[in-house]
Design an enzyme around this catalytic site. Structure first.
Site, PDB file in Angstrom:
ATOM      1  CE1 TYR A   1      -5.905   1.225   1.083  1.00 28.64           C
ATOM      2  CE2 TYR A   1      -4.852   0.507  -0.752  1.00 28.64           C
ATOM      3  CZ  TYR A   1      -5.462   0.370  -0.074  1.00 28.64           C
ATOM      4  OH  TYR A   1      -6.454  -0.469   0.289  1.00 28.64           O
TER       5      TYR A   1
ATOM      6  CG  HIS B   1      -2.163  -0.794   1.200  1.00 26.37           C
ATOM      7  ND1 HIS B   1      -3.019  -1.262   2.081  1.00 26.37           N
ATOM      8  CD2 HIS B   1      -2.366  -2.222  -0.096  1.00 26.37           C
ATOM      9  CE1 HIS B   1      -3.687  -2.229   1.265  1.00 26.37           C
ATOM     10  NE2 HIS B   1      -4.024  -2.729   0.217  1.00 26.37           N
TER      11      HIS B   1
END
Length: 446
Positions: free
Chosen positions: A255, A201
């Site tokens: 993200y 992420h």
């Protein structure tokens, strides 16, 4: 031809039909003779629903894959070839707390990032360690393929605090990024490869290859001038500015918005929070609808609505990895594994998310060298946070958790960090046995 026994911990997950579909599609190259779906008592009803759907899917496909389900993990693990993990300690209620408590203090509340991601890790790491103890006894040669979030942080804990080496973290995000880049290039995905490196992420697309030729500049320019986006269902799709993309000189993942567009993301999340809505509440509604569909005795396929859950491409990421190990394909996939010098600025033993050659012995990370200057700082800061969080998960000490919390880039406040830490410790007491003394002290404060 060798056949395989595969065990899925968290078999009652709404994601499981994705996995079943993946095994069915690849049965010719990965013949699974037994698939064991494992869950806990609280997940018994969902496990039964998923098991019946899996049996219908396999029957429709006409393949000799036997589906088993059990609440006895040890029964399932005996002589497994692969073990997959896809569970959430505390369920969606815990996710709701991970999101809402930070937001109540004016901080981003997200299940794998920031304060929420830290507490998901604190609940998850001890359970993963218990599973590995059973694996060491019952299936010592198995590969454990972990989809449980935060996947990178969990991988960091396992690789550096257990003796289990055959542990690989997998995420659908890099696979989804490659699908998105393929669409931008209007090319078949098989022709496209994105070289990625970073952390789970927090991974960056460092180069893009079309038929072996670098086309990164073309992709970035299309993203900059045509507002092309590589996003996920569970993340707000805020556009990147052309100047930022050109300056970054790498493809950002969805993200990154929590870090590079923090104020905008927080503002939107706080607006939703005022109305009582979080991503957890949305997922609860999606889950309720999905399990109603799963109970339809005429349903024998993965429903399209599952894409709303945020798990698109899960089966492709997970099953591709398993098949490549089983068949020693030596293809390139993006996984969470030991760094081994691939990213020059991170410790040798650290868990990283990086393009790797997948062999019968596991991943071999591709040398990347240094990350782009814009990525180096945030990746190193997050790696420090991950290491501190693992330390806290193992020690159960308040001061360890406090330093980890304040170090996170989405917190970075000693004052707010303490408030959020205290609230989350109390809220998750049931699932934090290592912190019992700490929580007792908190509760007895005057």
């Amino acid at each position: 031809m060798k056949t395989y026994k595969i065990v899925t911990i968290g078999g009652g997950s709404s994601y499981t039909p994705e996995l079943i579909e993946g095994f069915i599609k690849r049965y010719a190259e990965l013949p699974v003779r037994e698939l064991w779906l494992v869950d806990i008592e609280e997940g018994k009803e969902k496990l039964n629903i998923i098991t019946k759907l899996a049996e219908r899917m396999v029957k429709k496909a006409g393949i000799p894959m036997k589906i088993y389900s059990t609440l006895n993990r040890r029964e399932a693990l005996k002589d497994a070839d692969f073990v997959t993990t896809q569970f959430r300690v505390g369920g969606l209620h815990a996710r709701s707390l991970d999101e809402s408590i930070p937001l109540s203090h004016g901080l981003i509340g997200q299940e794998t990032n920031g304060a929420g991601g830290m507490f998901k890790a604190l609940r998850t790491i001890p359970v993963i360690f218990d599973i590995l103890k059973d694996c060491k006894e019952l299936c010592p040669n198995a590969f454990v393929v972990n989809f449980t979030n935060p996947a990178g942080l969990v991988t960091e804990a396992v690789l550096n605090h257990t003796s289990w080496e055959r542990f690989i973290g997998v995420c659908n995000l890099p696979y989804g990024m490659e699908v998105g880049v393929s669409k931008i290039l209007e090319a078949e995905k098989s022709r496209v490869r994105v070289h990625m490196a970073g952390l789970n992420h927090m991974v960056f697309g460092l180069d893009v290859f079309l038929d072996g030729v670098s086309v990164k500049r073309d992709v970035l320019e299309k993203m900059a001038t045509e507002s092309e986006s590589l996003n996920m269902k569970n993340i707000m799709d805020l556009p990147w500015s052309p100047e930022f993309l050109r300056g970054l000189d790498a493809i950002p993942c969805a993200y990154h918005r929590y870090y590079f567009q923090k104020d905008q993301m927080l503002s939107h999340m706080l607006e939703d929070f005022k109305t009582g809505e979080t991503r957890a509440s949305q997922v609860m509604a999606v889950e309720e609808d999905l399990f109603k569909k799963y109970q339809d005795e005429d349903l024998a396929d993965k429903p399209k609505e599952l894409e709303l859950r945020g798990g698109a491409f899960y089966s492709d990421a997970a099953v591709n990895l398993i098949s490549s190990i089983a068949n020693d394909k030596r293809d390139i996939q993006v996984v969470n594994t030991r760094n081994k010098g691939a990213i020059a600025s991170l410790p040798f033993d650290s868990a990283v998310e990086v393009s790797s050659i997948i062999t019968k012995d596991g991943p071999v990370p591709l040398a990347t060298g240094l990350l782009p200057a814009a990525a180096e700082g945030i990746v190193q800061q997050l790696k420090s946070f991950e290491r501190l969080t693992v330390k806290a998960a193992l020690s159960g000490k308040y001061e360890d958790a406090y330093v980890a919390m304040v170090t996170n880039p989405l917190v970075q406040s000693e004052h707010l960090g303490r408030k959020v830490l205290d609230d989350l410790l109390l809220a998750h007491e049931k699932h934090l046995p290592a912190f019992k003394e700490t929580i007792d002290t908190l509760r007895n404060r005057p």
